[in-house]
Design a protein around this motif. Structure first.
Motif, PDB file in Angstrom:
ATOM      1  N   HIS A 115       0.867  -1.187   0.000  1.00  0.00           N
ATOM      2  CA  HIS A 115       0.000   0.000   0.000  1.00  0.00           C
ATOM      3  C   HIS A 115       0.898   1.230   0.000  1.00  0.00           C
ATOM      4  O   HIS A 115       1.984   1.220   0.605  1.00  0.00           O
ATOM      5  CB  HIS A 115      -0.906  -0.011   1.233  1.00  0.00           C
ATOM      6  CG  HIS A 115      -1.974   1.025   1.221  1.00  0.00           C
ATOM      7  ND1 HIS A 115      -1.756   2.335   1.614  1.00  0.00           N
ATOM      8  CD2 HIS A 115      -3.298   0.955   0.874  1.00  0.00           C
ATOM      9  CE1 HIS A 115      -2.882   3.027   1.519  1.00  0.00           C
ATOM     10  NE2 HIS A 115      -3.827   2.215   1.063  1.00  0.00           N
ATOM     11  N   LYS A 116       0.461   2.263  -0.659  1.00  0.00           N
ATOM     12  CA  LYS A 116       1.297   3.470  -0.790  1.00  0.00           C
ATOM     13  C   LYS A 116       1.664   4.087   0.554  1.00  0.00           C
ATOM     14  O   LYS A 116       2.694   4.758   0.681  1.00  0.00           O
ATOM     15  CB  LYS A 116       0.579   4.501  -1.670  1.00  0.00           C
ATOM     16  CG  LYS A 116      -0.737   5.019  -1.075  1.00  0.00           C
ATOM     17  CD  LYS A 116      -1.397   6.051  -1.982  1.00  0.00           C
ATOM     18  CE  LYS A 116      -2.683   6.579  -1.345  1.00  0.00           C
ATOM     19  NZ  LYS A 116      -3.342   7.598  -2.211  1.00  0.00           N
ATOM     20  N   ASN A 117       0.818   3.870   1.582  1.00  0.00           N
ATOM     21  CA  ASN A 117       1.085   4.462   2.891  1.00  0.00           C
ATOM     22  C   ASN A 117       1.920   3.564   3.804  1.00  0.00           C
ATOM     23  O   ASN A 117       2.216   3.944   4.940  1.00  0.00           O
ATOM     24  CB  ASN A 117      -0.231   4.800   3.598  1.00  0.00           C
ATOM     25  CG  ASN A 117      -1.026   5.873   2.877  1.00  0.00           C
ATOM     26  OD1 ASN A 117      -0.450   6.717   2.185  1.00  0.00           O
ATOM     27  ND2 ASN A 117      -2.342   5.846   3.013  1.00  0.00           N
ATOM     28  N   ASP A 118       2.297   2.375   3.332  1.00  0.00           N
ATOM     29  CA  ASP A 118       3.051   1.444   4.174  1.00  0.00           C
ATOM     30  C   ASP A 118       4.473   1.947   4.412  1.00  0.00           C
ATOM     31  O   ASP A 118       5.081   2.581   3.535  1.00  0.00           O
ATOM     32  CB  ASP A 118       3.126   0.067   3.515  1.00  0.00           C
ATOM     33  CG  ASP A 118       1.787  -0.651   3.495  1.00  0.00           C
ATOM     34  OD1 ASP A 118       0.816  -0.111   4.061  1.00  0.00           O
ATOM     35  OD2 ASP A 118       1.720  -1.755   2.922  1.00  0.00           O
ATOM     36  N   ASN A 119       5.006   1.632   5.587  1.00  0.00           N
ATOM     37  CA  ASN A 119       6.426   1.893   5.847  1.00  0.00           C
ATOM     38  C   ASN A 119       7.199   0.592   6.063  1.00  0.00           C
ATOM     39  O   ASN A 119       8.227   0.556   6.726  1.00  0.00           O
ATOM     40  CB  ASN A 119       6.632   2.857   7.017  1.00  0.00           C
ATOM     41  CG  ASN A 119       6.032   2.361   8.315  1.00  0.00           C
ATOM     42  OD1 ASN A 119       5.398   1.314   8.367  1.00  0.00           O
ATOM     43  ND2 ASN A 119       6.240   3.125   9.389  1.00  0.00           N
ATOM     44  N   VAL A 120       6.679  -0.503   5.496  1.00  0.00           N
ATOM     45  CA  VAL A 120       7.399  -1.778   5.438  1.00  0.00           C
ATOM     46  C   VAL A 120       7.285  -2.332   4.023  1.00  0.00           C
ATOM     47  O   VAL A 120       6.318  -2.052   3.307  1.00  0.00           O
ATOM     48  CB  VAL A 120       6.855  -2.825   6.443  1.00  0.00           C
ATOM     49  CG1 VAL A 120       7.140  -2.410   7.870  1.00  0.00           C
ATOM     50  CG2 VAL A 120       5.375  -3.082   6.230  1.00  0.00           C
ATOM     51  N   ILE A 121       8.269  -3.110   3.666  1.00  0.00           N
ATOM     52  CA  ILE A 121       8.310  -3.774   2.363  1.00  0.00           C
ATOM     53  C   ILE A 121       8.508  -5.267   2.602  1.00  0.00           C
ATOM     54  O   ILE A 121       9.269  -5.668   3.490  1.00  0.00           O
ATOM     55  CB  ILE A 121       9.431  -3.190   1.478  1.00  0.00           C
ATOM     56  CG1 ILE A 121       9.031  -1.777   0.995  1.00  0.00           C
ATOM     57  CG2 ILE A 121       9.717  -4.083   0.276  1.00  0.00           C
ATOM     58  CD1 ILE A 121      10.100  -1.084   0.151  1.00  0.00           C
ATOM     59  N   VAL A 122       7.831  -6.089   1.801  1.00  0.00           N
ATOM     60  CA  VAL A 122       7.879  -7.542   1.946  1.00  0.00           C
ATOM     61  C   VAL A 122       8.954  -8.115   1.024  1.00  0.00           C
ATOM     62  O   VAL A 122       9.031  -7.752  -0.158  1.00  0.00           O
ATOM     63  CB  VAL A 122       6.523  -8.179   1.587  1.00  0.00           C
ATOM     64  CG1 VAL A 122       6.567  -9.686   1.834  1.00  0.00           C
ATOM     65  CG2 VAL A 122       5.397  -7.536   2.376  1.00  0.00           C
ATOM     66  N   ALA A 123       9.759  -9.015   1.564  1.00  0.00           N
ATOM     67  CA  ALA A 123      10.738  -9.726   0.744  1.00  0.00           C
ATOM     68  C   ALA A 123      10.059 -10.917   0.072  1.00  0.00           C
ATOM     69  O   ALA A 123       9.469 -11.760   0.742  1.00  0.00           O
ATOM     70  CB  ALA A 123      11.891 -10.214   1.611  1.00  0.00           C
TER      71      ALA A 123
END
Length: 553
Positions: free
Chosen positions: A8-16
């Motif tokens: 989501h554009k507002n997320d501050n995590v990224i999934v590997a």
């Protein structure tokens, strides 16, 4: 295939999406991140430096709060993050974004061949059900099960019994070294065609349930058992029923009859009642029960499959043994399928209330009216308060396996689990075993526990259950075929004897969410036709546990 994904554009995590090494530079949407430690696929790293107390957002919602400083590019873990979710209320309800039904032109003319009941419902299986109103009758149930399944061709293959026989032969011959050479015969893992070799070709099975309640507990528990059986009895997959009663137990036949008619005033399928204390000897009751059940099976064998629109399917939506890919692949895929069904005028059931923690406000906003929103908020709060009263909270829901595979907090798990409900409005909210009266997406109050949830969905009319899993589970249901959908291709290959369908191509980039969901729906038509069986059906995985409304996350 991308190696990372931001949801989501507002997320501050990224999934590997793949394993990442410490020091590796990852670029996503024009931003570069240095990975701080070796990071396994399915886990997440933060996109900015976080201080103690800072919020972590995923799927666009609050999913946790930092318990220590977290450096940009570092992994979130149970050591640096704890569960946190936004408060919710009906008072905060806002109009949900306008949802336009999907273009389902290509699906409208498609049908499945099912068993049409006189009340207008359509089953995808034609089962005879045998249940005990109290645990005292469990032995009689098992005696009937052994007799009917062996003689009518419904018994499971005896591969394990054959292995024990071979072991016994080696032991009795005195050649103990041969014991090490005895192996279980290999089983085929292909989809099993439903070409029954049993006597009654139009009877898909005789299902025997046992349990540990019906008496000695609270009136609420024993009434809940009858409520549960009433729901399963009126399920369209059930064509006829045998009920065994001791006589003096708290769960009484009269209450069961009342609950059946309350759920379905038009119920007219055959149902047989046998009360052991009125018979005297066990032999006398069992003789009558076996004879009359056999005659009932002859009767339902006359029923045949006829075409029905896809809207006649009632589909339960469930996840279990979830992993960090669940909310990325399989859950949104069946969410898209749910939106197709809703657009066709069908019914879907989204269960597991402890796994809606953190997305309550979104679901409140999606309810079609305030009364439905109020019921959902009330059931969620009642459930949460009941858990808190005994020192448990929803944040305890994630299992060891969930956490190991990237679902660090309940809010992370729940935000991904809620994707099974797609984007359609919430047409109704149901308590445990309550029957849907409104087509569309229904929220069904069940625990997160796999079998308690699937049991509840079957009792609320689900004729198919879609069960996504990232870690693997054999869970099935006695009366509702349970489709196991893998979130990743590796699991589908590793546990091919229990997985029916894979959404792993979404992770590899070979399919979109929409393509995968539509491929699954096409596969379900063959399943509903009876052309083939789920792996759980083939294995005889008839899991059944009544929920006594105690705390179960």
């Amino acid at each position: 295939m991308n190696n990372v994904l931001k949801l989501h554009k507002n997320d501050n995590v990224i999934v590997a999406l793949q394993n990442l090494k410490a020091g590796e530079i990852v670029t996503y949407e024009g931003e570069s991140y240095e990975i701080q430690h070796n990071l396994e696929a399915k886990h997440k790293f933060v996109t900015e430096d976080l201080a103690i107390g800072d919020h972590v957002t995923m799927y666009g919602v609050l999913v946790g709060k930092a318990t220590q400083a977290i450096k940009r590019g570092a992994q979130i873990t149970t050591f640096n993050l704890k569960h946190e979710s936004d408060p919710y209320s009906v008072e905060k309800r806002q109009p949900a974004p306008v949802w336009n039904p999907l273009d389902v032109t290509s699906w409208k003319e498609k049908t499945f061949n099912g068993y049409h009941r006189n009340d207008g419902s359509v089953g995808i299986r034609n089962y005879w059900l045998v249940v005990p109103l109290v645990f005292c009758e469990n032995r009689n149930i098992m005696v009937m099960k052994d007799a009917f399944e062996r003689e009518l061709g419904y018994a499971q293959p005896e591969i394990y019994r054959n292995q024990v026989r071979d072991l016994l032969t080696a032991y009795q011959s005195g050649n103990l070294a041969e014991i090490e050479k005895v192996q279980l015969a290999e089983q085929e893992n292909e989809t099993i065609k439903n070409s029954p070799n049993h006597i009654f070709a139009n009877v898909d099975g005789i299902k025997f349930l046992t349990h540990e309640t019906g008496c000695g507990g609270t009136n609420r528990d024993t009434d809940a058992l009858c409520d549960l059986f009433a729901g399963m009895i009126v399920n369209p997959n059930v064509a006829g029923v045998t009920v065994l009663s001791l006589g003096c137990q708290k769960s009484q036949i009269d209450y069961l009859k009342k609950e059946i008619l309350r759920r379905n005033p038009k119920f007219d399928r055959p149902i047989l009642y046998f009360d052991q204390q009125t018979y005297g000897t066990e032999n006398a009751m069992m003789s009558d029960a076996i004879r009359e059940t056999f005659k009932g099976i002859i009767g339902i064998n006359k029923e045949t499959r006829k075409p029905a629109p896809l809207s006649k399917l009632n589909i339960g939506l469930k996840c279990g043994g979830s992993d960090g890919f669940s909310g990325i692949s399989a859950n949104p895929a069946i969410g898209h399928l749910s939106d197709i069904m809703v657009s066709l005028g069908g019914t879907t059931l989204l269960a597991e209330f402890p796994e809606l923690c953190g997305v309550e406000q979104e679901l409140i906003n999606r309810c079609v009216d305030e009364a439905k929103a109020q019921k959902f908020a009330h059931l969620m709060k009642e459930y949460s308060d009941q858990a808190a009263a005994v020192g448990a909270t929803f944040d305890m829901n994630p299992s060891v396996g969930n956490i190991k595979d990237g679902l660090i907090t309940d809010a992370i798990k729940s935000a991904g689990a809620a994707k099974k409900g797609g984007n359609a409005p919430v047409s109704d909210v149901l308590n445990y075993t309550e029957q849907p009266t409104q087509a569309g997406l229904n929220l069904l109050c069940t625990p997160g526990n796999d079998v308690l949830a699937t049991t509840g969905m079957a009792a609320s009319g689900a004729t198919i259950i879609l069960f996504t899993t990232g870690l693997g589970t054999p869970t099935g249901n006695p009366i509702t075929p349970t489709v196991k959908i893998s979130t990743n291709n590796r699991l589908a290959e590793k546990m091919s004897d229990i997985i029916d369908f894979s959404s792993g191509k979404i992770i590899t980039g070979e399919e979109t969410i929409e393509q995968n969901g539509e491929s699954l729906l096409n596969w379900l038509i063959g399943l509903a036709n009876g052309d083939y069986l789920t792996k759980a059906e083939t294995l005889g995985q008839d899991d059944f546990i009544p929920w006594k409304r105690g705390v179960n996350l």
